[in-house]
Design an enzyme around this catalytic site. Structure first.
Site, PDB file in Angstrom:
ATOM      1  CD  GLU A 163     -11.940  -2.086 -56.177  1.00 51.51           C
ATOM      2  OE1 GLU A 163     -11.730  -3.281 -56.443  1.00 51.51           O
ATOM      3  OE2 GLU A 163     -13.009  -1.494 -56.399  1.00 51.51           O
ATOM      4  CG  ASP A 164      -9.201   0.637 -52.633  1.00 47.00           C
ATOM      5  OD1 ASP A 164     -10.253   0.791 -53.265  1.00 47.00           O
ATOM      6  OD2 ASP A 164      -9.064  -0.223 -51.742  1.00 47.00           O
ATOM      7  CG  HIS A 188      -5.055  -7.290 -52.178  1.00 53.34           C
ATOM      8  ND1 HIS A 188      -4.431  -7.279 -50.955  1.00 53.34           N
ATOM      9  CD2 HIS A 188      -6.350  -7.003 -51.919  1.00 53.34           C
ATOM     10  CE1 HIS A 188      -5.310  -7.008 -50.011  1.00 53.34           C
ATOM     11  NE2 HIS A 188      -6.489  -6.835 -50.562  1.00 53.34           N
ATOM     12  CG  ASP A 221     -16.892 -35.373 -36.815  1.00 52.26           C
ATOM     13  OD1 ASP A 221     -17.794 -35.003 -36.037  1.00 52.26           O
ATOM     14  OD2 ASP A 221     -16.905 -35.166 -38.032  1.00 52.26           O
ATOM     15  CG  HIS A 240      -6.646  -4.986 -46.035  1.00 48.44           C
ATOM     16  ND1 HIS A 240      -7.249  -6.160 -45.635  1.00 48.44           N
ATOM     17  CD2 HIS A 240      -6.857  -4.897 -47.374  1.00 48.44           C
ATOM     18  CE1 HIS A 240      -7.810  -6.744 -46.689  1.00 48.44           C
ATOM     19  NE2 HIS A 240      -7.582  -5.992 -47.756  1.00 48.44           N
ATOM     20  CG  ASP A 290      -9.232  -8.959 -49.876  1.00 45.98           C
ATOM     21  OD1 ASP A 290      -8.913  -8.098 -49.031  1.00 45.98           O
ATOM     22  OD2 ASP A 290     -10.026  -8.742 -50.807  1.00 45.98           O
TER      23      ASP A 290
HETATM   24 MN    MN Z   1      -8.402  -6.038 -49.822  1.00 45.19          MN
END
Ligand code: MN
Length: 500
Positions: A79-80, A75, A262, A51, A141
């Site tokens: 958090e993880d 990134h 368009d 990811h 993301d």
């Molecule tokens: Mn992410």
């Protein structure tokens, strides 16, 4: 999606302005992310690293600088995983560490259920990000999360899809990142309204088939005529996004959707802007243009920087087709938007200039007045005065009222709760706002992880941590720094009690 198994080599290959230092930073970030994510898996069962790898790959391909690519790889580490901001700072420097923290912070903002709050959340999102690159990382993301939405439960799918349409897509549009916006919109739309999606997609395919011949013939004539006039060109036939088309069909209820011209615009890419005007003249001499449909975004660029000439022509076979004339640079900017600026140069000036344009505060080099969020970004003002372009961006803009950024700032508790304060508020205001005990026992403060003075002026996006002590008490001095009436009242009350 055939985007799996991105390697660090792939990322380096598509990145621009490469240098041995930049390559090393990206390789180190890759190895770090690989180590700390360890055996973590995505819900799809893939290794977690796939990811951030994809996010970094898309950032690199869009021309973002090395720090942003590194932050893309890292990134999700705050958090993880057990990784801390300090650790990132030690390994990759403050710039990368702050980007990752920004992404983490923005990711913590939850979409409220009420529709009218979308605008507020967009404000918060932007205020919290501070650095425009944080938003760009977050957008890519989100794109990948939408691509793998099927692995979530229905409720989460729906929430993410709505959030994408109401928060992320309008921001991408505002930043001129059109390719990304279309991808985000179409994936979210497909998830939320599969039936409508299919209807519109089928309609688009039908129209593409019907107009195929006449687009091809028109293109042939355009190429021939421009060559005759020694104008070098490259041409592409583009497709309108499904969700944009859906919105357009809804908007023009009384008009036959067959008349939308368009749907498959022809993009004619020439060497310089004067060739754009020349090309338009030549095209008009061969095909009758639709009156009042000629737009000069070269002389009058859209607020997001978009430049091109637009015209709609009768093909002579019952069709009207939109033709866009632009240079290679304009075309790249049209697709990449704000990200394009980063591909021009890989030094911090590119983003600090942008940051000051977009958020009204710049890097440390600039004078103090730019650091204040008082300054209204130029493009906001431009949009207010430029009624013509308001139509497209109105939806995004109407909640970003001038007053908001003139008088308020948004800061965070360490847990990510948002505190909305008047501009120039101090940590004392913050403490009393959160809880009166916090104010009465306020001893010291950390702003963005660093010890600061109690008289400091808070800035948009600061994370404020209050350190209390049972023996600490308010001082009359504080009255000189506080901005909120709440804090003033509480301090006075305490001082009076003390006198007694
Ligand atoms: Mn992410």
């Amino acid at each position: 999606m055939t985007r799996l198994n991105i390697t660090v080599k792939d990322i380096l290959k598509v990145s621009q302005n490469r240098s041995p230092f930049g390559d090393q930073l990206i390789k180190d970030s890759w190895n770090f992310a690989k180590k700390v994510h360890g055996n973590q898996k995505r819900l799809s069962g893939e290794p977690y690293l796939s990811h951030p790898a994809l996010v970094a790959y898309l950032l690199a391909g869009s021309g973002l600088d090395k720090s942003t690519i590194a932050a893309g790889l890292l990134h999700d580490t705050l958090e993880d995983t057990q990784t801390t901001h300090k650790e990132l700072k030690e390994n990759f420097g403050k710039e990368v560490a702050d980007l990752v923290r920004g992404v983490t912070k923005v990711g913590g903002l939850k979409y409220a259920k009420k529709r009218q709050q979308a605008g507020n959340l967009r404000n918060l999102f932007i205020a919290a990000a501070r650095d425009i690159r944080v938003i760009i990382i977050k957008l890519f993301d989100r794109l990948h999360n939408l691509e793998t939405l099927e692995y979530h439960n229905k409720e989460r799918q729906k929430r993410k899809a709505i959030e994408s349409l109401e928060i992320y897509a309008p921001i991408a549009q505002r930043l001129g990142m059109d390719s990304l916006r279309i991808e985000i919109e179409d994936l979210a739309f497909l998830n939320l309204y599969p039936k409508e999606y299919k209807k519109v997609a089928d309609f688009r395919e039908k129209r593409v088939k019907e107009t195929e011949e006449s687009v091809k013939d028109t293109l042939k004539i355009i190429k021939k005529e421009l060559k005759k006039n020694k104008i070098k060109l490259r041409a592409e036939v583009r497709k309108k996004g499904i969700y944009s088309l859906f919105k357009k069909i809804k908007r023009i209820k009384n008009i036959d959707p067959e008349l939308i011209y368009d749907l498959t615009p022809i993009r004619v890419i020439v060497e310089d802007s004067s060739s754009c005007y020349q090309a338009m003249g030549i095209i008009h001499s061969k095909f009758r243009p639709l009156p009042k449909n000629i737009k000069d975004f070269i002389s009058f660029p859209k607020p997001n920087g978009y430049q091109a000439l637009h015209t709609s022509i009768f093909t002579g076979k019952g069709e009207v087709i939109e033709v866009q004339m632009m240079t290679e640079e304009m075309s790249r900017r049209a697709d990449l938007g704000v990200a394009y600026n980063f591909s021009l140069q890989d030094d911090s000036s590119a983003f600090s200039n942008l940051r000051s344009q977009v958020f009204g505060f710049a890097g440390k080099k600039k004078s103090k007045k730019y650091q204040s969020s008082k300054k209204i970004p130029g493009w906001f003002e431009e949009m207010v005065s430029n009624q013509k372009d308001m139509k497209n961006t109105n939806e995004f803009f109407n909640n970003l009222s001038k007053d908001f950024f003139n008088y308020r700032i948004l800061v965070f508790t360490p847990k990510g709760d948002i505190v909305n304060l008047p501009i120039d508020s101090s940590p004392i205001d913050f403490a009393y706002y959160v809880h009166s005990d916090l104010g009465d026992q306020l001893k010291a403060v950390e702003i963005d992880g660093e010890k600061s003075s109690l008289s400091a002026k808070l800035k948009n996006g600061n994370i404020v941590e209050i350190i209390t002590s049972p023996s600490a008490t308010p001082s009359s001095n504080w009255l000189n720094y506080v901005k909120t009436t709440l804090a003033k009242k509480k301090i006075r009350r305490f001082l009076e009690k003390q006198k007694k």
